[in-house]
Scaffold this active site. Structure first.
Site, PDB file in Angstrom:
ATOM      1  N   GLY A 211       5.204  96.818  73.986  1.00  0.00           N
ATOM      2  CA  GLY A 211       4.270  96.050  75.244  1.00  0.00           C
ATOM      3  C   GLY A 211       2.843  96.300  74.895  1.00  0.00           C
ATOM      4  O   GLY A 211       2.253  95.562  74.276  1.00  0.00           O
ATOM      5  N   ARG A 212       2.325  97.464  75.533  1.00  0.00           N
ATOM      6  CA  ARG A 212       0.964  97.683  75.655  1.00  0.00           C
ATOM      7  C   ARG A 212       0.528  97.801  74.136  1.00  0.00           C
ATOM      8  O   ARG A 212      -0.459  97.351  73.964  1.00  0.00           O
ATOM      9  CB  ARG A 212       0.851  98.742  76.231  1.00  0.00           C
ATOM     10  CG  ARG A 212       1.019  98.455  77.972  1.00  0.00           C
ATOM     11  CD  ARG A 212       0.715  99.848  78.672  1.00  0.00           C
ATOM     12  NE  ARG A 212       1.643 100.919  78.215  1.00  0.00           N
ATOM     13  CZ  ARG A 212       1.632 102.263  78.381  1.00  0.00           C
ATOM     14  NH1 ARG A 212       0.299 102.776  78.884  1.00  0.00           N
ATOM     15  NH2 ARG A 212       2.513 103.145  77.976  1.00  0.00           N
TER      16      ARG A 212
ATOM     17  N   ASN B 291      12.442 100.915  74.422  1.00  0.00           N
ATOM     18  CA  ASN B 291      11.110 100.650  74.910  1.00  0.00           C
ATOM     19  C   ASN B 291      10.346 101.685  75.410  1.00  0.00           C
ATOM     20  O   ASN B 291      10.930 102.756  75.626  1.00  0.00           O
ATOM     21  CB  ASN B 291      11.165  99.670  75.978  1.00  0.00           C
ATOM     22  CG  ASN B 291       9.990  99.086  76.678  1.00  0.00           C
ATOM     23  OD1 ASN B 291       9.892  99.253  77.777  1.00  0.00           O
ATOM     24  ND2 ASN B 291       9.001  98.674  75.794  1.00  0.00           N
ATOM     25  N   GLY B 292       8.943 101.890  75.140  1.00  0.00           N
ATOM     26  CA  GLY B 292       8.231 102.924  75.457  1.00  0.00           C
ATOM     27  C   GLY B 292       7.490 103.872  74.463  1.00  0.00           C
ATOM     28  O   GLY B 292       8.043 104.255  73.548  1.00  0.00           O
ATOM     29  N   GLU B 293       6.119 103.610  74.552  1.00  0.00           N
ATOM     30  CA  GLU B 293       5.262 104.462  73.658  1.00  0.00           C
ATOM     31  C   GLU B 293       5.272 104.403  72.162  1.00  0.00           C
ATOM     32  O   GLU B 293       5.313 105.221  71.438  1.00  0.00           O
ATOM     33  CB  GLU B 293       5.633 105.919  73.947  1.00  0.00           C
ATOM     34  CG  GLU B 293       5.002 106.449  75.184  1.00  0.00           C
ATOM     35  CD  GLU B 293       3.625 106.367  75.534  1.00  0.00           C
ATOM     36  OE1 GLU B 293       2.785 106.917  74.605  1.00  0.00           O
ATOM     37  OE2 GLU B 293       3.063 105.747  76.590  1.00  0.00           O
TER      38      GLU B 293
ATOM     39  N   PRO C  95       8.080  91.765  78.719  1.00  0.00           N
ATOM     40  CA  PRO C  95       7.452  90.868  79.763  1.00  0.00           C
ATOM     41  C   PRO C  95       6.432  91.677  80.607  1.00  0.00           C
ATOM     42  O   PRO C  95       6.845  92.096  81.587  1.00  0.00           O
ATOM     43  CB  PRO C  95       8.761  90.694  80.635  1.00  0.00           C
ATOM     44  CG  PRO C  95       9.647  92.140  80.202  1.00  0.00           C
ATOM     45  CD  PRO C  95       9.386  92.556  78.814  1.00  0.00           C
TER      46      PRO C  95
ATOM     47  N   CYS D 187      10.639  97.224  87.008  1.00  0.00           N
ATOM     48  CA  CYS D 187       9.183  96.971  87.290  1.00  0.00           C
ATOM     49  C   CYS D 187       8.730  98.177  88.263  1.00  0.00           C
ATOM     50  O   CYS D 187       9.386  98.298  89.352  1.00  0.00           O
ATOM     51  CB  CYS D 187       8.761  95.855  87.860  1.00  0.00           C
ATOM     52  SG  CYS D 187       7.089  95.679  88.195  1.00  0.00           S
TER      53      CYS D 187
ATOM     54  N   GLN E 212      12.758  85.822  82.388  1.00  0.00           N
ATOM     55  CA  GLN E 212      13.192  87.002  82.994  1.00  0.00           C
ATOM     56  C   GLN E 212      12.980  86.664  84.716  1.00  0.00           C
ATOM     57  O   GLN E 212      12.034  86.321  85.402  1.00  0.00           O
ATOM     58  CB  GLN E 212      12.212  88.285  82.872  1.00  0.00           C
ATOM     59  CG  GLN E 212      12.683  89.473  83.534  1.00  0.00           C
ATOM     60  CD  GLN E 212      11.789  90.549  83.200  1.00  0.00           C
ATOM     61  OE1 GLN E 212      10.910  91.055  83.926  1.00  0.00           O
ATOM     62  NE2 GLN E 212      12.304  91.603  82.476  1.00  0.00           N
TER      63      GLN E 212
END
Length: 311
Positions: free
Chosen positions: A223-224, A199-201, A7, A98, A68
């Site tokens: 995500g990114r 989540n992450g990288e 999100p 966030c 969310q």
């Protein structure tokens, strides 16, 4: 293995969710957060952030979307969670991660990582309000500053009754700086039974496999990386290689054609430039295209330059 689209506030709106999910591979997508204060929001707010609710909560008839919510007051969060479910959300997600200063400054998002009891109170209220057959999930970071705080935070989420948890493997103060501390997720898994999504990288198949080994999680939220390689969900599954540049151009054109006629058309120039900056991390052609359009001030000229990429 489950793959979820993150999100991303200000990025993963309905248009981007539709475009990325059209590449396949997502089990579900999560909306940008809907901020809850002290009132029950009108239905139009839910439809604004999640227009998929008008289509049974699905993107293109097949990819579920989960609303969310972000807020710190248990009762309003519970009331709005129930309303999101009644309108057709496929589960309900709670934002405790966030890191934006505009969010944490008003005691929302990652600021709640400093107060696990507050997280417990919100999750419990939402879980009691939402019928049991519907998933209630949460998204957290490892802590505000100290990664070891993750254990008390996860304990609060689990004991409050959440069905699953996404852990962004960084603290609030880490922001988005590499590395992601995936091994902390593995430590958490050894102490708690709640299903966890890492989540992450995660930027490609190799980094997913590294995350999987270090975190002990098969499930991943991206995500990114999904903005950098649009079919990343299929790539991390090992089912596809990254799209060719010409295929990405087709997506850029489709995105442009939709955005310039939408109610968000005034944001098109900044949004497409933002997306090209992400794409540039993998596609050199995206950097060249960005350099061409960054000085352009009118939408028709930008769209024309993008369309020329397909010739």
């Amino acid at each position: 293995m489950r793959v979820v689209l993150a999100p991303m506030e200000g990025v993963a709106d309905a248009s981007m969710r539709q475009l990325l999910s059209s590449c396949g591979g997502y089990d579900w997508c999560v909306t940008e957060f809907i901020r809850v204060t002290t009132v029950c929001l009108p239905d139009k707010v839910f439809y604004k952030y999640c227009p998929e609710l008008l289509q049974q909560g699905l993107i293109n008839g097949h990819t579920p979307v989960r609303v969310q919510l972000l807020g710190q007051h248990p009762q309003p969060m519970a009331e709005n969670a129930l309303r999101a479910i009644e309108l057709g959300s496929h589960g309900l997600d709670l934002n405790f991660g966030c890191p934006s200063n505009s969010v944490t400054g008003s005691c929302g998002g990652a600021s709640m990582l400093k107060a696990p009891q507050s997280i417990f109170d919100v999750v419990k209220a939402v879980r009691q309000a939402v019928p049991q057959q519907h998933i209630v999930s949460a998204k957290i970071r490892l802590g505000w500053e100290n990664k070891d705080d993750c254990f008390s935070i996860v304990q609060a989420v689990q004991e409050a009754g959440a069905d699953e948890l996404t852990i962004h493997a960084r603290t609030k103060l880490d922001g988005y700086k590499a590395p992601a501390h995936w091994h902390y997720i593995n430590k958490v898994k050894q102490h708690f039974s709640i299903p966890i999504i890492a989540n992450g990288e995660v930027w490609d198949r190799a980094s997913y496999l590294q995350c999987q080994q270090a975190s002990g999680c098969d499930d991943v939220m991206i995500g990114r990386g999904a903005l950098t390689i649009p079919n990343l969900a299929q790539v991390v599954r090992g089912q596809q290689t990254p799209l060719l540049w010409q295929q990405v151009v087709e997506l850029l054109i489709a995105y442009s054609e939709h955005e310039i006629t939408s109610e968000k058309s005034k944001y098109y120039q900044s949004r497409v430039k933002q997306w090209l900056r992400y794409l540039s991390a993998f596609y050199p052609e995206a950097d060249q295209l960005f350099r061409q359009i960054r000085v352009l001030k009118d939408t028709p000229s930008i769209v024309q330059v993008i369309r020329q990429q397909s010739s």
